[in-house]
Design an enzyme around this catalytic site. Sequence first.
Site, mmCIF file in Angstrom:
data_model
loop_
_atom_site.group_PDB
_atom_site.id
_atom_site.type_symbol
_atom_site.label_atom_id
_atom_site.label_comp_id
_atom_site.label_asym_id
_atom_site.label_seq_id
_atom_site.Cartn_x
_atom_site.Cartn_y
_atom_site.Cartn_z
ATOM 1 N N TYR A 85 20.188 19.020 -9.961
ATOM 2 C CA TYR A 85 19.808 18.752 -11.075
ATOM 3 C C TYR A 85 19.756 17.197 -11.511
ATOM 4 C CZ TYR A 85 24.788 19.413 -12.026
ATOM 5 O OH TYR A 85 25.944 19.146 -11.922
ATOM 6 N N THR A 86 19.393 16.671 -12.412
ATOM 7 C CA THR A 86 19.326 15.368 -12.952
ATOM 8 C C THR A 86 20.187 15.243 -14.158
ATOM 9 O OG1 THR A 86 17.322 14.758 -11.468
ATOM 10 C CG2 THR A 86 17.985 13.313 -13.328
ATOM 11 N N ASP A 121 -35.527 -10.732 28.091
ATOM 12 C CA ASP A 121 -34.630 -12.182 28.570
ATOM 13 C C ASP A 121 -33.455 -12.079 29.093
ATOM 14 O OD1 ASP A 121 -33.644 -11.429 26.156
ATOM 15 O OD2 ASP A 121 -34.285 -12.765 25.060
ATOM 16 N N ASP A 137 3.965 10.814 0.127
ATOM 17 C CA ASP A 137 3.807 11.709 -1.101
ATOM 18 C C ASP A 137 3.370 11.192 -2.533
ATOM 19 O OD1 ASP A 137 3.866 14.162 -2.044
ATOM 20 O OD2 ASP A 137 6.046 14.299 -2.610
ATOM 21 N N ASN A 194 -2.215 -29.821 8.603
ATOM 22 C CA ASN A 194 -3.562 -30.144 9.070
ATOM 23 C C ASN A 194 -4.298 -28.735 9.157
ATOM 24 O OD1 ASN A 194 -2.912 -32.789 9.944
ATOM 25 N ND2 ASN A 194 -2.012 -31.908 11.821
ATOM 26 N N ASP A 231 -26.422 -19.340 18.131
ATOM 27 C CA ASP A 231 -25.393 -20.070 18.893
ATOM 28 C C ASP A 231 -24.858 -19.552 19.969
ATOM 29 O OD1 ASP A 231 -25.828 -21.913 16.748
ATOM 30 O OD2 ASP A 231 -24.560 -20.699 15.429
ATOM 31 N N ASN A 245 -25.948 -16.341 21.668
ATOM 32 C CA ASN A 245 -26.523 -15.185 22.868
ATOM 33 C C ASN A 245 -26.902 -16.069 24.021
ATOM 34 O OD1 ASN A 245 -27.139 -12.608 23.539
ATOM 35 N ND2 ASN A 245 -28.772 -12.338 21.890
#
Length: 576
Positions: free
Chosen positions: A136-137, A553, A251, A444, A519, A521
């Site tokens: 209990y509390t 290609d 929980d 930097n 750029d 492929n």
Amino acid sequence: MGLCHGKPIETQQHESNNHTLSFETDSQPPNSRASRASNPFYSPSPLPSLFKYSPAISSVSSTPLRIFKRPFPPPSPAKHIRALLARRHGSVRPNEAPIPEGSESEIALDMNFGFSKQFASHYELGEEVGRGHFGYTCSAKAKKGNMKGQDVAVKVIPKSKMTTAIAIEDVRWEVQILRALTGHKNLVQFYDAYEDDENVYVVMELCKGGELLDRILARVGKYSEDDAKTVMVQILSVVAYCHLQGVVHRDLRPENFWFTIKEESSPLKAIDFGLSDHVKPDERLNDIVGGAYCVAPEVLHQSYGTEADMWSIGVIAYVLLCGSWPFWARTESGIFRAVLKADPIFDDAPWTSLSPEAIDFVKRLLNKDYRKRLTAAQALSHPWLANHHDIKIPLDMIVYKLVKTCIYSSSLRKSALGALAKTLTIAQLAYLREQFTLLGPSKNGFISMSNFKMAVVKNSTDAVKDSRVLDYVSMVSSLQYRKLDFEEFCAAAISVHQLEGMDCWEQHARRAYELFEKDGNRPIMIEELASELRLSPSVPVHVVLQDWIRHADGKLSFLGFVRLLHGVSSRTFRKA
């Protein structure tokens, strides 16, 4: 294996043309709840509920056939105590602790916790404010020291109730985890633990404002968006704090968040860490624990990490905004089936009147694929919460996982991720900028791998040591890699799975492929691609990879590009 228990209390359903449903709570006071007292699965740990319940509220309008009920709390995980202790104290890796022969009753019970035995001289117990299956509390007042005259809550757990080694370990564990984590403003403050021959006394902050569930009911079933944001920011803040320390709560539900005072502006506190556990970023748990209504799909599949908490937060957000559970059935097994198979309803009122950002926020938390789910830090960065006061974005451990994976990736995948990073929106870049700044870049504008460890150490508590998260962080920081600027960091820290979970994924992928075509492929042979991907010679690469390359290609196709973004391995192909 643990259990997941969420047996609903019977409620009355009132049907009308407006589809109104009854939202009911127990009418009995906490200390006389026969249904809880008689239920062997009452408490997630031997520690009882903290404080008084607020008055019950009458029926409200809600989504048809989705009743909002107060479930029973889940049981303590039914794990063998030796395996549990081995995991918690780090003598074996999680989920690898052997389950020894013999029953738990054969283990001698040690009732000595090593706590102070001076409780009576420090505190004067007041009235009982709550009762659970194991204890209990009470309210109490400090009689001496720095806290003299201060009201506190004291959980009194009779040692006579600790009839199993697991019950003893649950008490010891919750005290340990609360002691390690205490200090966050949205976590119930732990003050001290005492014992005598009869009881254990856990002294904590007294929360007088009632639980979140009662506030939802008092608001006739739902919060406004602004008020829901205030609640969610506090929940996400404390959960992000726990996750960074390597602690998964397991929980999270409306009953386990309490207000400190009754005023509407009261701070919200997370309570009850009896089911919590440590987990490193590269490890998975397998215990089925937690409340049935809030349990994540991967918990039911017995392989989960901190992402399971985020699902539970998604459930809470859903409840806040519409006043009903996203997954509901009349039986526990029905709830589990709904969690695994059903989708939450967003087509009915009040969702039709809510902002698109609010709906997107909830959907991205309730994604059944945990890899696509937001982390707590990412959720705090979501556009729905943008410009909300008192938001501080914390360090996010997912960045460590993603950067580590990227470093081990092929140069081709790094190039693809770089193209994808260039498609990110300002909001997405803002989150990454926050994470980059938290890692402490140099003047930097570069970070080294050692920055990753320094950032965690700066934010660590004792829980980090117990969870062995530092072991993982040390491994990441020891990687031999050059410094990263912000652009390179974005490419490394981007989550492809999370982007894939967004409605705009197709646009991101197409735009990234266009950039990659310009750029990065280039013509590539299947054998070279297999080498780039570090595939085993046993993998039938010609069969598997032929769709990745354009026959015209010899360059990477869009399909191959997308698969490359996700990352592949021999194991991936074996599964396929």
